[in-house]
Write an enzyme that holds these catalytic residues in place. Structure first.
Site, PDB file in Angstrom:
ATOM      1  N   CYS A  73      26.154  12.518 -32.684  1.00 51.85           N
ATOM      2  CA  CYS A  73      27.098  13.168 -31.775  1.00 51.85           C
ATOM      3  C   CYS A  73      28.454  13.302 -32.476  1.00 51.85           C
ATOM      4  CB  CYS A  73      27.227  12.357 -30.485  1.00 51.85           C
ATOM      5  SG  CYS A  73      28.191  10.832 -30.659  1.00 51.85           S
TER       6      CYS A  73
ATOM      7  N   GLU B  85      24.773   5.107 -34.966  1.00 54.35           N
ATOM      8  CA  GLU B  85      25.380   5.664 -36.185  1.00 54.35           C
ATOM      9  C   GLU B  85      26.853   5.282 -36.343  1.00 54.35           C
ATOM     10  OE1 GLU B  85      23.945   7.311 -33.602  1.00 54.35           O
ATOM     11  OE2 GLU B  85      23.233   9.276 -34.266  1.00 54.35           O
TER      12      GLU B  85
ATOM     13  N   CYS C 129      29.973   9.964 -33.576  1.00 55.45           N
ATOM     14  CA  CYS C 129      29.304   9.365 -34.729  1.00 55.45           C
ATOM     15  C   CYS C 129      29.554  10.174 -35.998  1.00 55.45           C
ATOM     16  CB  CYS C 129      27.816   9.238 -34.448  1.00 55.45           C
ATOM     17  SG  CYS C 129      27.491   8.013 -33.156  1.00 55.45           S
TER      18      CYS C 129
ATOM     19  N   HIS D 241      27.308   3.653 -30.438  1.00 55.83           N
ATOM     20  CA  HIS D 241      26.046   4.273 -30.812  1.00 55.83           C
ATOM     21  C   HIS D 241      25.566   3.677 -32.128  1.00 55.83           C
ATOM     22  CE1 HIS D 241      26.897   8.244 -28.408  1.00 55.83           C
ATOM     23  NE2 HIS D 241      26.727   7.192 -27.618  1.00 55.83           N
TER      24      HIS D 241
END
Ligand SMILES: [Zn+2]
Length: 164
Positions: free
Chosen positions: A85, A57, A88, A55
């Site tokens: 999430c 992040e 992350c 992801h």
């Protein structure tokens, strides 16, 4: 770590949304993040979504940890279009980044993606993840001034991606 004004939060979130749109143009999911220096103004790095285990992040947090000392990152801010999430948030925590700013709630995204096979959302607020740590991570978000803009980037994306 300097205070972030509302103007800075909205301006950086709009730039992160531009990163999200760039990721989408590359065929990836439309999520984007920035790493801000301790001055709250200088952008040290940008990262869009790569794939489900990379992801925006978490990738940016690993990049940050590989390139800056922890004492410095404690003064830095990660800006992201949507609430991070659990994966992350964990990466941000372990990188030692001091603050997170997010535009829209994870629950708002879930309402858009539903049970989309490419985004089986983890319903665990990032504040809950950070609360279990030994080190404080300041969280600012959602930011109502730009939340609709962040969601607009996703409008139509998940349907076009072929929900199950
Ligand atoms: Zn994530």
């Amino acid at each position: 770590m300097s205070l972030l004004t509302d103007e800075q939060c909205t301006r950086h979130l709009r730039r992160a949304d531009g990163v999200a749109r760039r990721a989408m143009a590359m065929g990836r999911h439309p999520f984007g993040a920035l790493l801000l220096a301790p001055d709250g103004e200088t952008v040290l790095a940008e990262q869009g979504n790569i794939d489900t285990v990379n992801h925006a992040e978490s990738t940016l947090a690993r990049h940050a940890a590989a390139n800056y000392p922890g004492a410095y990152l404690a003064q830095c801010t990660l800006v992201t279009t949507f609430e991070p999430c659990a994966m992350c948030a964990g990466s941000i925590y372990w990188a030692g980044i001091g603050r997170v700013v997010y535009g829209a709630e994870e629950t708002a995204l879930l309402a858009l993606t539903g049970s989309h096979p490419e985004n089986p959302t983890l319903s665990l607020p990032c504040r809950e993840v950070f609360a279990r740590g030994q080190r404080a991570v300041e969280v600012i978000g959602p930011v109502p001034a730009v939340e609709a803009e962040m969601l607009a980037t996703h409008q139509g994306f998940w349907e076009a991606r072929g929900a199950a």
